[in-house]
Scaffold this active site. Structure first.
Site, PDB file in Angstrom:
ATOM      1  N   SER A   1       0.822  -1.211   0.000  1.00  0.00           N
ATOM      2  CA  SER A   1       0.000   0.000   0.000  1.00  0.00           C
ATOM      3  C   SER A   1       0.858   1.264   0.000  1.00  0.00           C
ATOM      4  O   SER A   1       2.011   1.255   0.424  1.00  0.00           O
ATOM      5  CB  SER A   1      -0.903   0.019   1.232  1.00  0.00           C
TER       6      SER A   1
HETATM    7  N1  SAH Z   1      -0.284  -5.342   4.118  1.00  0.00           N
HETATM    8  C1  SAH Z   1       0.390  -5.599   2.866  1.00  0.00           C
HETATM    9  C2  SAH Z   1      -0.504  -5.266   1.681  1.00  0.00           C
HETATM   10  C3  SAH Z   1      -0.671  -6.443   0.845  1.00  0.00           C
HETATM   11  S1  SAH Z   1      -1.949  -6.392  -0.365  1.00  0.00           S
HETATM   12  C4  SAH Z   1       1.746  -4.896   2.801  1.00  0.00           C
HETATM   13  O1  SAH Z   1       2.054  -4.120   3.721  1.00  0.00           O
HETATM   14  O2  SAH Z   1       2.492  -5.149   1.867  1.00  0.00           O
HETATM   15  C5  SAH Z   1      -3.147  -7.452   0.388  1.00  0.00           C
HETATM   16  C6  SAH Z   1      -2.739  -8.865   0.653  1.00  0.00           C
HETATM   17  O3  SAH Z   1      -3.884  -9.550   1.155  1.00  0.00           O
HETATM   18  C7  SAH Z   1      -2.283  -9.661  -0.572  1.00  0.00           C
HETATM   19  O4  SAH Z   1      -0.989 -10.149  -0.369  1.00  0.00           O
HETATM   20  C8  SAH Z   1      -3.315 -10.788  -0.666  1.00  0.00           C
HETATM   21  O5  SAH Z   1      -2.780 -12.001  -1.126  1.00  0.00           O
HETATM   22  C9  SAH Z   1      -3.800 -10.887   0.768  1.00  0.00           C
HETATM   23  N2  SAH Z   1      -5.118 -11.537   0.957  1.00  0.00           N
HETATM   24  C10 SAH Z   1      -6.221 -11.431   0.179  1.00  0.00           C
HETATM   25  N3  SAH Z   1      -7.234 -12.163   0.688  1.00  0.00           N
HETATM   26  C11 SAH Z   1      -6.763 -12.730   1.841  1.00  0.00           C
HETATM   27  C12 SAH Z   1      -7.330 -13.605   2.820  1.00  0.00           C
HETATM   28  N4  SAH Z   1      -8.588 -14.071   2.721  1.00  0.00           N
HETATM   29  N5  SAH Z   1      -6.554 -13.975   3.854  1.00  0.00           N
HETATM   30  C13 SAH Z   1      -5.265 -13.545   3.972  1.00  0.00           C
HETATM   31  N6  SAH Z   1      -4.682 -12.735   3.081  1.00  0.00           N
HETATM   32  C14 SAH Z   1      -5.407 -12.323   2.020  1.00  0.00           C
END
Ligand code: SAH
Length: 235
Positions: free
Chosen positions: A86
Site C-alpha cells: 500500500s
Molecule cells: N499489508 C500488505 C498489503 C498487501 S496487499 C503490505 O504491507 O504489503 C493485500 C494482501 O492480502 C495480498 O498479499 C493478498 O494475497 C492478501 N489476501 C487477500 N485475501 C486474503 C485472505 N482471505 N486472507 C489472507 N490474506 C489475504
C-alpha cells in the site's frame, strides 16, 4: 609472500563498495525522512508511535529489488502475484485509526510484503499476520525474521477466520477489500477494540470502514474511499 600491488587494489575495491553502500543507505534514509514529512505529517498524521515507526522501517527492503528506487514514492507498488504494497500514507492512516499502543496485540489480514506488519510490530507487543498466498507469506516471514521482529508471527491461510488461538485482539487491520465484514473478525475483537477494513466490490472504489466494539455494541463508520486488492477466499 603476498604481493602488495594486488592487496592494495583489493582493499580499495572493498572500501569503495562499503562507501557506495553507505551512500545508498544514507540516501534511503533521507528519502524516508522526506516521505514522512511530505506524505505523512503534512497530511495530518499526528500519532507519535505511527510517525516513529514510519521513520524507522526501511520500506525499500519490502519492495522487489527492481523497484527499490521507487520505494518512497507516494503510491502503491506491485510486489508480485498481482498484489501491492500500500501507499505509505494509507499504511500510516490505517495504523493511526486503530490507535495502537505498547502492550497491544494486533491481527493483520493480508501480510503481502510484510511492511504494514513491521510498522505494527514497531509499536505494539504482539503482531499476528495472515497471508493467503504462500509464496508472499513465506518471503515476508523470512524478511521479518532477518530484521529481528521476534514479536511477530506469520501464518499462511484464509484470514476470513481470523486467528482464534491468539484472540481477542486490541486491533485488527485488514489490508484487502472484502465484500462484507467477516463476522469471525468482529468476534475476535476485544471489548473496546478497533478494526479497520476496506469494504466494497473488488476493482472498484471501496470504503475504508472503522469498526468499534463496545460491549455488545458494534459501530461501523465509513472513513474514506480507497482502492485495495480483493480479499480472496480459499476454495
Ligand atoms: N499489508 C500488505 C498489503 C498487501 S496487499 C503490505 O504491507 O504489503 C493485500 C494482501 O492480502 C495480498 O498479499 C493478498 O494475497 C492478501 N489476501 C487477500 N485475501 C486474503 C485472505 N482471505 N486472507 C489472507 N490474506 C489475504
Amino acid at each position: 609472500m603476498k604481493k602488495p600491488y594486488l592487496i592494495i587494489p583489493a582493499a580499495l575495491l572493498i572500501l569503495s563498495a562499503v562507501s557506495v553502500f553507505n551512500v545508498q543507505a544514507q540516501d534511503y534514509r533521507s528519502q524516508r525522512e522526506t516521505m514522512v514529512r511530505t506524505q505523512i505529517r503534512a497530511r495530518g498524521i499526528n500519532h507519535g508511535p505511527t510517525i516513529k515507526a514510519m521513520r524507522n522501517v526501511e520500506r525499500h527492503l519490502f519492495v522487489p529489488a527492481v523497484r527499490r528506487n521507487r520505494a518512497y514514492e507516494d503510491n502503491p507498488l506491485p510486489i508480485g502475484h498481482g498484489q501491492t504494497i500500500s501507499q505509505p500514507f494509507i499504511v500510516a492512516y490505517m495504523t493511526q485509526l486503530v490507535n495502537p499502543g505498547a502492550g497491544d496485540k494486533v491481527l493483520e489480514i493480508g501480510t503481502g510484503s510484510g511492511y504494514q506488519a513491521a510498522i505494527l510490530a514497531e509499536i505494539v507487543d504482539e503482531v499476528y499476520t495472515i497471508e493467503i498466498i504462500a509464496e508472499l507469506g513465506e518471503s515476508a516471514q523470512k524478511l521479518l525474521k532477518e530484521l529481528n521482529y521476534d514479536n511477530l508471527e506469520v501464518k499462511i491461510g484464509d484470514g476470513y477466520y481470523g486467528w482464534k488461538e491468539h484472540a481477542p485482539f486490541d486491533a485488527i487491520v485488514v489490508t484487502a477489500a472484502a465484500e462484507y465484514i467477516p463476522p469471525p473478525l468482529v468476534e475476535q475483537l476485544k471489548d473496546g477494540g478497533k478494526m479497520v477494513i476496506p469494504v466494497g466490490s473488488p476493482f472498484m472504489v471501496q470504503n475504508l470502514m472503522l469498526v468499534e466494539k463496545k460491549g455488545e455494541r458494534i459501530t461501523t463508520r465509513s472513513i474514506m474511499p480507497v482502492t485495495f486488492v480483493p480479499f480472496t477466499r480459499k476454495e
